[in-house]
Design an enzyme around this catalytic site. Structure first.
Site: not given
Lengths: 250, 275
Positions: B106, B127, B139, B177
């Protein structure tokens, strides 16, 4: 609602139409005046234009976020033409209620409202008071919200209030990411919806709310806090000039 | 996370080699996957026959040398660059140039991990979101040298695993994130400025914005320590960009041991059985 109360709404499109439409549906009699650059907007059925409020208007709304000069002019004019004692709810996402209160002679009648396009579809309306706001005006705002079938929340006076500030900053960050080619606008929307359970992606929010409105909030935060954190993304500025995101973000 | 990814891959009929450096850890992982399948059958999400079939296609392995024939390797070790680099160094000596090496991270740089391999064009980020069997998003992260073919095949694998891939470049926080930071950061600042309380902010975000959870409820669920660590990581990786600056309230909560649901107290207080 049993009595047909008159409401006068001034400001910009599409906020004016959205509020007027809901007021009409909830039994109020709304009349509206759009800011000069918005006069071409088509009004929903049953909504009348009026250059000034009727004498027995019980509440006025000022809904301008992107042009503070017009907003100030509108508030000053409203105060002159409204029957004394009539409360004014004024959108306070791009300027604090306190600053607006300093523009008028009777700040006790002014209550801030978190008005951004499309948010009226949801369950709650956000309000804020200045230190001068009177109890009667606050109670009027609460009653208005209830009559529209909404819950209300009062927060301390601060530019952007709560939701408009959070949503606008999410969109601003998405704009930085798009400009840096981290991902496309549509992939960012997909990622935020599936990865964090957001109801909409930031570009979708911006499309619903309007790039100019988002830019107005972020710019106001930047102006108010004087912090780089709130610097608008150049892409947001470009989108605001075109008032669209899709061509820039996809 | 590795066992969740293995479970998802096995469920769609892929042959899975499950590696762990520790034998006991491998046994625990297999037991947990078995338990997860059992619950899936109990809840009617899968049939007993499908669960048995999927479980039989997961093969535990204690040696990376067994991965020579793999088409795809997904590394899901702890989020420590040195651990991942060591694994990729070893994998690089085992797999052929046709094998795609994906890292489930991440926050770590795909390009840095890829630089240790002979074929950086086959290294990609993948991810997954927790819990991997339930969350649909993946991702797919392009490193500096990741080839278009590698990205394409990784997206195809994600699709095969019934996930929705989104492609992004190798930048701090990738998409989620990074873009989610203001959701927490502005909420914390609003709280710190006294604009509204925790409860009021959450209520407004949910009822006026249509979000399922407010920012403070979400931080409590994720873990305030985890959220703080992600914020600090993104902030540092962007060279102290003010937009990502953590808030003192977060640090204070972490230092106080108020980490959210998992400790019974965060921005809210939870009964023991709510954790």
């Amino acid at each position: 609602m049993s009595t047909k109360k008159k409401i006068y709404i001034v400001g910009e499109s599409p906020l004016v139409e959205e509020y007027a439409s809901l007021c009409h549906n909830k039994g109020f009699i709304p009349s509206v005046r759009l800011n000069p650059e918005h006069t071409a907007a088509k009004l929903p059925k049953g909504i009348a234009r009026a250059s000034k409020p009727a004498r027995d208007t019980y509440l006025a709304l000022e809904l301008t976020n992107t042009d503070l000069e017009s907003k100030r002019t509108n508030l000053v004019q409203l105060e002159k033409v409204l029957t004394r004692g009539t409360s004014i709810l004024s959108s306070s996402v791009a300027v604090s209620v306190s600053e607006q209160a300093s523009w008028i002679s009777h700040p006790e009648l002014l209550v801030g409202i978190g008005a951004l396009p499309s948010l009226l579809q949801n369950e709650l309306i956000e309000f804020a008071e200045s230190s001068a706001t009177g109890r009667a005006a606050r109670e009027e705002a609460e009653r208005f919200s209830t009559n529209l079938g909404k819950k209300s929340a009062f927060v301390a006076d601060s530019v952007g209030l709560v939701l408009p500030r959070i949503l606008s900053m999410l969109t601003n960050e998405a704009c930085f990411a798009i400009a840096e080619k981290v991902a496309s606008g549509s992939d960012i929307d997909t990622a935020m919806k599936l990865g964090t359970n957001y109801p909409l992606g930031p570009v979708e929010w911006a499309e619903k709310i309007g790039a100019r409105q988002i830019h107005a909030v972020v710019s106001a935060l930047y102006h108010f806090f004087q912090e780089d954190r709130y610097r608008p993304s150049p892409l947001l500025l470009l989108a605001a000039r075109q008032n669209t995101f899709m061509r820039l973000g996809s | 996370m590795g066992r969740g990814i293995a479970q998802v891959a096995a469920q769609v009929g892929l042959d899975v080699l499950l590696y762990d450096v520790s034998g006991p850890a491998l046994k625990v992982s297999l037991a947990q996957i078995k338990e997860s399948f059992r619950k899936g059958v109990e809840k009617g999400r899968t049939t007993a026959a499908e669960a048995t079939q999927a479980l039989s296609s997961i093969h535990p392995r204690k040696n990376l040398s067994d991965f020579g024939d793999a088409d795809f390797v997904i590394e899901a070790a702890v989020e420590v660059m040195e651990v991942k680099k060591e694994l990729f160094r070893k994998l690089d000596t085992v797999v052929g140039p046709q094998t795609i090496l994906a890292t489930n991270t991440s926050s770590l740089s795909i390009s840095a991990i890829a630089s240790l391999t002979k074929t950086p064009e086959t290294v990609v980020g993948m991810h997954f979101f927790n819990p991997a069997p339930l969350m649909r998003l993946v991702e797919v992260v392009k490193g500096q040298q990741t080839s278009a073919e590698t990205v394409k095949r990784t997206c195809e694998l994600a699709g095969l695993m019934k996930k929705t891939p989104v492609v992004c470049s190798d930048t701090p926080g990738f998409i989620v994130n990074r873009v989610a930071r203001p959701f927490y950061g502005e909420a914390l600042r609003l709280l710190g400025e006294g604009v509204a309380t925790v409860e009021e902010i959450d209520r407004i975000v949910k009822l006026a914005g249509g979000f399922r959870m407010g920012p403070f409820e979400l931080m409590d669920l994720i873990g305030i320590d985890v959220n703080y660590a992600v914020t600090k990581s993104v902030y540092e990786q962007f060279f102290q960009e003010p937009r990502f600056r953590p808030h003192a309230i977060q640090r204070q909560m972490v230092e106080s041991g108020f980490l959210g649901r998992k400790t019974g107290k965060g921005f809210y207080t939870y009964d023991r059985d709510e954790h």
